[in-house]
Design an enzyme around this catalytic site. Sequence first.
Site, PDB file in Angstrom:
ATOM      1  N   GLY A  33      -5.135   5.824  -5.364  1.00  0.00           N
ATOM      2  CA  GLY A  33      -4.297   4.715  -5.828  1.00  0.00           C
ATOM      3  C   GLY A  33      -5.151   3.487  -6.057  1.00  0.00           C
ATOM      4  O   GLY A  33      -4.737   2.354  -5.833  1.00  0.00           O
ATOM      5  N   ALA A  34      -6.374   3.712  -6.541  1.00  0.00           N
ATOM      6  CA  ALA A  34      -7.392   2.654  -6.624  1.00  0.00           C
ATOM      7  C   ALA A  34      -7.063   1.566  -7.635  1.00  0.00           C
ATOM      8  O   ALA A  34      -7.648   0.487  -7.592  1.00  0.00           O
ATOM      9  CB  ALA A  34      -8.750   3.271  -6.967  1.00  0.00           C
ATOM     10  N   LYS A  40      -5.553  -3.618  -5.554  1.00  0.00           N
ATOM     11  CA  LYS A  40      -6.028  -4.832  -6.225  1.00  0.00           C
ATOM     12  C   LYS A  40      -5.984  -6.029  -5.300  1.00  0.00           C
ATOM     13  O   LYS A  40      -6.915  -6.836  -5.250  1.00  0.00           O
ATOM     14  CB  LYS A  40      -5.167  -5.121  -7.464  1.00  0.00           C
ATOM     15  CG  LYS A  40      -5.356  -4.171  -8.624  1.00  0.00           C
ATOM     16  CD  LYS A  40      -4.381  -4.549  -9.745  1.00  0.00           C
ATOM     17  CE  LYS A  40      -4.327  -3.470 -10.810  1.00  0.00           C
ATOM     18  NZ  LYS A  40      -3.268  -3.750 -11.805  1.00  0.00           N
ATOM     19  N   HIS A 205       0.122  -3.115   8.639  1.00  0.00           N
ATOM     20  CA  HIS A 205      -0.885  -4.163   8.473  1.00  0.00           C
ATOM     21  C   HIS A 205      -0.649  -5.354   9.401  1.00  0.00           C
ATOM     22  O   HIS A 205      -1.542  -6.163   9.626  1.00  0.00           O
ATOM     23  CB  HIS A 205      -0.994  -4.601   7.008  1.00  0.00           C
ATOM     24  CG  HIS A 205       0.115  -5.474   6.522  1.00  0.00           C
ATOM     25  ND1 HIS A 205       1.282  -4.971   6.006  1.00  0.00           N
ATOM     26  CD2 HIS A 205       0.218  -6.829   6.464  1.00  0.00           C
ATOM     27  CE1 HIS A 205       2.065  -5.974   5.657  1.00  0.00           C
ATOM     28  NE2 HIS A 205       1.451  -7.106   5.912  1.00  0.00           N
ATOM     29  N   HIS A 268       6.854  -3.681  11.541  1.00  0.00           N
ATOM     30  CA  HIS A 268       6.095  -4.871  11.937  1.00  0.00           C
ATOM     31  C   HIS A 268       6.651  -5.526  13.205  1.00  0.00           C
ATOM     32  O   HIS A 268       5.936  -5.749  14.185  1.00  0.00           O
ATOM     33  CB  HIS A 268       6.121  -5.919  10.826  1.00  0.00           C
ATOM     34  CG  HIS A 268       5.627  -5.438   9.507  1.00  0.00           C
ATOM     35  ND1 HIS A 268       4.688  -4.443   9.373  1.00  0.00           N
ATOM     36  CD2 HIS A 268       5.933  -5.830   8.237  1.00  0.00           C
ATOM     37  CE1 HIS A 268       4.443  -4.244   8.086  1.00  0.00           C
ATOM     38  NE2 HIS A 268       5.192  -5.065   7.381  1.00  0.00           N
TER      39      HIS A 268
END
Length: 791
Positions: A33-34, A40, A205, A268
């Site tokens: 998924g670059a 990005k 994350h 999260h």
Amino acid sequence: KMLRGVLCTVLFVGALPSLAEVSQGHISVVLLGATGDLAKKYLWQGLFQLYIDQVSSGHSFTFHGAALTALEPGQRLMFDVLKKLACPPDESPNRCAVLKDQFLKLSQYHQLKTAENYTMLNREIETLLRQEGLKEAGRIFYFSVPPFAYTEIARHINSSCRPPPGAWLRVVLEKPFGHDLESAQQLAAELTSFFREEEMYRVDHYLGKQAVAHILPFRDQNRQFLDPIWNRHHVERVEIVLKETVDAKGRTSFYEQYGVIRDVLQNHLTEALMFLTMELPANVNSAEEVLQCKLQAFQSLRGLEKNSAVLGQYQAYASQVQEELQKTQDYISTTPTFAGVLIHSDNLRWEGVPFLLTSGKALDERVGYVRVLFKNRAYCTQSETLRDAGHSQCKAKQIIFYIGHGALNTPAVLVSRNLFRPVMPEGSWREAVGQSDLRIFGQPLSDYYVYSPVKERDAYSVLISNIYHGRKDFFITTENLLASWGFWTPLLDSISHQPLRLYPGGVENQHLLDFEMVSGEVVFTLAEPVQMLNPNRLMPSDYRIIQSTFRRSPLVSAWSEDLISQLASDIEKTASRTVARSGQFHLALSGGSSPVVLFRQLARHHYAFPWKHTHIWLVDERCVPLTDIESNFFSLHNHLLQSVRVPYFNVHPMPVHLNQRLCVEEDRGTELYAKEIMALVANASFDLVLLGVGTDGHTASLFPQSENGLEGAQTVVLTESPVKPHQRMSLSLPLINKARQVFVLVLGKGKHDITTLVSRVGHEPRKWPISGVSPSSGQLVWYVDYEALLG
């Protein structure tokens, strides 16, 4: 040779000690998924930061960007991103230029679409290493792709792209990890068939956010101060908040599937909750010990119910969904974009402490924080202007893990000066110097010890570094994931069709989303203004023409919440009138799920109820011990009796458990209950009986074609249920019909078919026992909500 040339160039600018030391092996990083949005924005920058940090570690690297796009356009897209990579501010321009140039030379693009593509990638990695004379240390595969693609990619990696024996494999997975418990279990099972648990790194994350990552180390390093106060005796409440000003525009396809709870709270905010509530392991750096403590904390959480949450949706969301997903104008979305959830832990440390998790789109500010507010029992006689923040016990006491943005605009840890000066790691956190005029939660910054990171790091850079080092304590294990979904799925199921509060968005929300805690539930503080209501949502005023009778008896109908409120008020009025007349009130209550909301309403909002003079009886009971979760008495006790002051001798559970046996006829439990009724209830005529209706037309535990209880002289009978537990004890139909008043409560869309059927049939209790309810000298009233009545 490519790698050797790169290493020599880096050596020239002093980045490496010597070529002799470059012998720890080679690492291949494959980013799937670059060319996607996440890659990005964050992932390529994180990988570049890893290269900067580790270029002199002794490992060599190659970076393989991969996607479904064909080679030339994919290569062009990827290198457009790589050219914009930035060095950290403390990096010298010369070294930065060299490192960036080398990173680009070490990066290449691959189209990974078929099994052959993966085989070819594996061959290229092996050929490169053989030509360079390097030993392989390991491979990292980062899945920045939608979860539906995980299984196929995992199969290809496992079959043709694993590193050789002696080298490690690390597979990095991005959320969402399923949609609910069942889908998460299925996805976990599929991945486990290809990868070992230690090979998988599930990214949340927020665990890379510096303030969140420091919660456990902070608790560990400040044990001497926190041990006495980190408990229910000292903590008033805990708030875990993530607010966003942006809306879901451009992401409605994802948001319609997931909503705010799945997007933010289940992962999260829950992880932050675990770091706060879990018992500290002996070694906070041990991933296994941390996991076990988290799992114990999950087990202690009290189950969430519909009233544990308040939900909202910003006004423009519906039109955005209609536009982006080509929905018709009459399409109504039930996806929440705002949620406030009240969580309790039954762990002895936290019993009674409210944990408030809040998140939403289109709110007034972008900010995230974890706030632990301590109780304050002090009263100070000196005026506030004369108080010294460091010593005044009247100032608020709190610890705040400030995740970022907001007024501070930086990660920070704040501790009230009247609590303690915290121990902080000198190398990574520093005390803020110079007090600004900012106010945090109503207090000047000077009231706190404030610490911020020495070097602010992006969350993905932190996590990618931990993947490289093989540190699993920053990632979500399968057990951790399933425990979280197990906790949240019941709430998600119960609110799937719950009406949402509409809000305009931004500062215009004013107090519309404020909510408060009321007896273990959360409710919005303000009533929803009429002009904010969804014009497509039916309102009570739309139903003024509803018939006022049902089966020739009075009918009360409203939305479920209003209906329960009315029913509770009517029961209280009946109780008060009866006590005034005869000195006592005999109330027989049904089991099942419908009365639970009524029990809570009575417990929390009817303080004038004459409980002291009320006798509580059971209409029916399952043949299980009274402490069993299936027991009607257990539910009645949990939701009502433990919250009100009914005299002990006025509570009359059904004797289903005698002589250590359940509902054995020889024990004569039915006769025992019948005698108790005859002795205490005048003429065996209850003042009020509350009944429900099953989808098959049963009421109490009187089922269609029941052999006992539909007629005859027996007042209490044993019956058989078609569903487990099969054995039941029940009041008979003749006894129910002796009551002065009978209220029948019917809730939910699932009861629409039986409600319609019962409205048409005559007196046929053998087919539909509820049709036989007809008090001989009393009144029958039906309480049916709109969903049951109208479907």
